[in-house]
Design a protein around this motif. Structure first.
Motif, PDB file in Angstrom:
ATOM      1  N   LEU A   1      43.085  91.188 -37.622  1.00  0.00           N
ATOM      2  CA  LEU A   1      43.555  89.824 -37.870  1.00  0.00           C
ATOM      3  C   LEU A   1      43.624  89.026 -36.569  1.00  0.00           C
ATOM      4  O   LEU A   1      43.537  87.797 -36.574  1.00  0.00           O
ATOM      5  N   GLY A   2      43.766  89.738 -35.449  1.00  0.00           N
ATOM      6  CA  GLY A   2      43.829  89.072 -34.162  1.00  0.00           C
ATOM      7  C   GLY A   2      42.534  88.387 -33.766  1.00  0.00           C
ATOM      8  O   GLY A   2      42.526  87.481 -32.916  1.00  0.00           O
ATOM      9  N   GLU A   3      41.421  88.788 -34.388  1.00  0.00           N
ATOM     10  CA  GLU A   3      40.132  88.171 -34.089  1.00  0.00           C
ATOM     11  C   GLU A   3      40.123  86.697 -34.474  1.00  0.00           C
ATOM     12  O   GLU A   3      39.391  85.888 -33.887  1.00  0.00           O
ATOM     13  N   LYS A   4      40.960  86.343 -35.449  1.00  0.00           N
ATOM     14  CA  LYS A   4      40.999  84.958 -35.935  1.00  0.00           C
ATOM     15  C   LYS A   4      41.916  84.070 -35.095  1.00  0.00           C
ATOM     16  O   LYS A   4      41.952  82.854 -35.296  1.00  0.00           O
ATOM     17  N   ILE A   5      42.669  84.678 -34.181  1.00  0.00           N
ATOM     18  CA  ILE A   5      43.604  83.907 -33.365  1.00  0.00           C
ATOM     19  C   ILE A   5      42.860  83.369 -32.147  1.00  0.00           C
ATOM     20  O   ILE A   5      42.365  84.130 -31.318  1.00  0.00           O
ATOM     21  N   THR A   6      42.755  82.052 -32.039  1.00  0.00           N
ATOM     22  CA  THR A   6      42.000  81.430 -30.958  1.00  0.00           C
ATOM     23  C   THR A   6      42.831  81.366 -29.674  1.00  0.00           C
ATOM     24  O   THR A   6      44.045  81.582 -29.683  1.00  0.00           O
ATOM     25  N   VAL A   7      42.159  81.030 -28.589  1.00  0.00           N
ATOM     26  CA  VAL A   7      42.858  80.869 -27.312  1.00  0.00           C
ATOM     27  C   VAL A   7      43.890  79.749 -27.427  1.00  0.00           C
ATOM     28  O   VAL A   7      45.006  79.854 -26.905  1.00  0.00           O
ATOM     29  N   SER A   8      43.533  78.663 -28.109  1.00  0.00           N
ATOM     30  CA  SER A   8      44.488  77.558 -28.267  1.00  0.00           C
ATOM     31  C   SER A   8      45.690  77.989 -29.094  1.00  0.00           C
ATOM     32  O   SER A   8      46.830  77.567 -28.826  1.00  0.00           O
ATOM     33  N   ASP A   9      45.468  78.838 -30.103  1.00  0.00           N
ATOM     34  CA  ASP A   9      46.589  79.383 -30.880  1.00  0.00           C
ATOM     35  C   ASP A   9      47.507  80.192 -29.979  1.00  0.00           C
ATOM     36  O   ASP A   9      48.737  80.073 -30.043  1.00  0.00           O
ATOM     37  N   TYR A  10      46.916  81.046 -29.158  1.00  0.00           N
ATOM     38  CA  TYR A  10      47.688  81.921 -28.280  1.00  0.00           C
ATOM     39  C   TYR A  10      48.527  81.106 -27.292  1.00  0.00           C
ATOM     40  O   TYR A  10      49.711  81.382 -27.081  1.00  0.00           O
ATOM     41  N   ILE A  11      47.914  80.080 -26.703  1.00  0.00           N
ATOM     42  CA  ILE A  11      48.652  79.231 -25.763  1.00  0.00           C
ATOM     43  C   ILE A  11      49.772  78.488 -26.474  1.00  0.00           C
ATOM     44  O   ILE A  11      50.880  78.348 -25.939  1.00  0.00           O
ATOM     45  N   ALA A  12      49.502  78.035 -27.700  1.00  0.00           N
ATOM     46  CA  ALA A  12      50.540  77.342 -28.470  1.00  0.00           C
ATOM     47  C   ALA A  12      51.721  78.259 -28.759  1.00  0.00           C
ATOM     48  O   ALA A  12      52.885  77.834 -28.708  1.00  0.00           O
ATOM     49  N   LEU A  13      51.431  79.521 -29.055  1.00  0.00           N
ATOM     50  CA  LEU A  13      52.499  80.499 -29.302  1.00  0.00           C
ATOM     51  C   LEU A  13      53.362  80.688 -28.059  1.00  0.00           C
ATOM     52  O   LEU A  13      54.594  80.697 -28.133  1.00  0.00           O
ATOM     53  N   LEU A  14      52.720  80.846 -26.908  1.00  0.00           N
ATOM     54  CA  LEU A  14      53.474  81.061 -25.675  1.00  0.00           C
ATOM     55  C   LEU A  14      54.300  79.831 -25.305  1.00  0.00           C
ATOM     56  O   LEU A  14      55.451  79.948 -24.878  1.00  0.00           O
ATOM     57  N   ASP A  15      53.727  78.639 -25.480  1.00  0.00           N
ATOM     58  CA  ASP A  15      54.460  77.418 -25.167  1.00  0.00           C
ATOM     59  C   ASP A  15      55.676  77.268 -26.080  1.00  0.00           C
ATOM     60  O   ASP A  15      56.781  76.958 -25.614  1.00  0.00           O
ATOM     61  N   ALA A  16      55.460  77.495 -27.375  1.00  0.00           N
ATOM     62  CA  ALA A  16      56.560  77.361 -28.332  1.00  0.00           C
ATOM     63  C   ALA A  16      57.614  78.429 -28.099  1.00  0.00           C
ATOM     64  O   ALA A  16      58.817  78.173 -28.284  1.00  0.00           O
ATOM     65  N   ARG A  17      57.174  79.601 -27.683  1.00  0.00           N
ATOM     66  CA  ARG A  17      58.128  80.683 -27.443  1.00  0.00           C
ATOM     67  C   ARG A  17      59.138  80.295 -26.369  1.00  0.00           C
ATOM     68  O   ARG A  17      60.352  80.475 -26.541  1.00  0.00           O
ATOM     69  N   GLY A  18      58.663  79.769 -25.265  1.00  0.00           N
ATOM     70  CA  GLY A  18      59.562  79.355 -24.206  1.00  0.00           C
ATOM     71  C   GLY A  18      60.563  78.310 -24.671  1.00  0.00           C
ATOM     72  O   GLY A  18      61.755  78.373 -24.335  1.00  0.00           O
ATOM     73  N   ARG A  19      60.092  77.369 -25.477  1.00  0.00           N
ATOM     74  CA  ARG A  19      60.979  76.328 -25.993  1.00  0.00           C
ATOM     75  C   ARG A  19      62.036  76.903 -26.924  1.00  0.00           C
ATOM     76  O   ARG A  19      63.219  76.550 -26.845  1.00  0.00           O
TER      77      ARG A  19
END
Length: 453
Positions: A334-352
């Motif tokens: 399922l991780g194959e469908k997660i784009t780089v932009s998705d990953y960056i969005a997750l990390l940004d939202a996580r910090g918030r």
């Protein structure tokens, strides 16, 4: 020896000379080998244990004890490198790997404290599940279930089962989405998940480095405190027991009680009432950040899945995939469908979200909720129904993965029983790097939470 020995009770015997480390190590190995469930351990380190026990015995007789843990046994989840043995990470594809050249850093730290490493414990393949099911090495029985084969929880399945069955007083595991706290709650023992980065991860096979943390499975909070000190290279703990009257606890009204079994909720609420009666301050509030974690996962995918896929993508695309648990393959792909932009969005939202959650707490507050929304289910239905497996796995991980995403530290403490008399756990959590305060509070609250005070 009887079951459920704590490190403290064994230390009294060893330090006083009533129990020789050589005899303790041999008894431990014999009980493991003669135990009815051969899927708890995937390998014993008998030669190493004999050498370490002999050295401990000689030190103690010469009056040169290394401290509280000298001569006591410990087991390791099969993600930790133990020099001279193969780290399989619960997978058949790693069986032929060369032996580790050196101990993982934390293995070396407990060895330096005098602990005796007795073997490797079973786990979910690549640590990628919360249920404890392994098709390659077998699924350990939950020792709390006398008749039905119930799951032990995962991914530190064998570690929890080894402690709950009384085979070892301490086992060290990893926790990426609940893998220490879940099996602790299911088997009725204590599970401490440290803040990510509290200990070195050198020599520990990863799952998702943004979430991976280490922790101990044991019979008492004090044991977790002792192990924590040794893993830091301290000769004795520095954590002091808090006063119950000084504890401030907030119970979330978001997510963690959704579809929870009534018996689990009842056990949790009874423990909270006992804490209040003992003088702890308790309030309840909604945590929008909890629901936001799952909204993010629905929109961008799971952080653990993205990082697990990145780690295993070549393996998943090659012939080795046929030798991996199909359910692990399905989840990882399922991780194959997660784009780089998705990953960056997750990390940004996580910090918030971490910031928002910490800011919503009053000074010194701990978060408390059921470790799991259900007790350990029977194994057989999960083996025969993939849909049930994935649904149960998601529900099992739900409460604990919040803490991983928000970078909490946490301690699961038995708080009573739920359906079929199976254990239920209460999870105390604190913001990252507040481990000392969390463990101090857990020391004070443990007997009350258990209903023993």
């Amino acid at each position: 020896m009887t079951n459920q020995k704590t490190l403290a009770s064994l230390a009294v015997l060893v330090q006083s000379g009533q129990l020789d480390p050589i005899a303790l190590a041999e008894d431990t190995l014999t009980r493991i080998e003669s135990h009815a469930d051969h899927s708890i351990f995937v390998g014993l380190t008998r030669d190493r244990a004999a050498q370490e026990a002999k050295a401990a015995s000689e030190r103690l007789k010469a009056g040169r004890s290394l401290g509280l843990l000298d001569g006591l046994p410990v087991a390791w989840k099969d993600l930790f490198d133990l020099a001279g043995t193969v780290t399989t990470a619960g997978s058949a594809v790693f069986r032929g790997n060369p032996p580790a050249k050196a101990d993982a850093t934390v293995v070396g730290a407990l060895a330096a404290a005098g602990m005796i490493s007795v073997g490797r414990t079973n786990m979910n393949e690549f640590a990628f599940s919360g249920l404890g099911i392994n098709p390659h090495y077998g699924t350990p029985r939950n020792p709390a279930s006398a008749d039905v084969h119930r799951i032990p929880g995962g991914s530190s399945a064998g570690s929890a089962a080894a402690v709950a069955a009384g085979l070892v007083p301490l086992a060290i595991g990893t926790d990426t989405g609940g893998s220490v706290r879940i099996p602790a709650a299911m088997t009725g023992i204590v599970g401490y998940k440290a803040t990510r980065g509290r200990y070195s991860m050198k020599g520990v096979f990863p799952l998702a480095t943004s979430l991976d943390s280490l922790g101990s499975l044991c019979n008492a909070v004090q044991d977790a405190v002792w192990a924590d000190a040794a893993m830091h290279g301290l000769t004795a703990p520095v954590i002091r027991r808090a006063e119950v009257a000084d504890l401030s606890i907030v119970v979330p009204e978001s997510v963690v009680f959704d579809e929870a079994e009534s018996e689990v909720v009842a056990a949790f609420e009874a423990a909270i009432r006992r804490l209040e009666a003992a003088g702890a301050k308790v309030r309840r509030q909604s945590f929008p950040s909890f629901a936001a974690v799952f909204d993010l996962m629905a929109r961008h995918g799971a952080l653990v899945t993205a990082e697990a896929y990145a780690l295993h993508r070549e393996r998943l695309a090659g012939p080795e995939a046929a030798r991996i648990d199909p359910r692990v393959v399905a989840r990882a792909r399922l991780g194959e469908k997660i784009t780089v932009s998705d990953y960056i969005a997750l990390l940004d939202a996580r910090g918030r979200l971490i910031h928002e959650t910490v800011e919503s707490l009053k000074t010194g507050e701990l978060i408390a909720h059921p470790t799991l929304p259900h007790v350990a289910p029977p194994l057989a239905p999960l083996l025969g129904d993939d849909d049930l497996f994935f649904k149960t796995n998601a529900k099992t991980l739900r409460n604990t993965l919040i803490g991983n995403f928000l970078d909490f530290c946490g301690v699961s403490i038995p708080c009573g029983t739920g359906a079929a008399g199976m254990p239920a756990g209460l999870l105390l959590s604190a913001p990252h790097h507040q481990d000392d305060r969390l463990l101090s509070a857990a020391l004070a609250a443990e007997a009350i939470i258990r209903g023993e005070a």
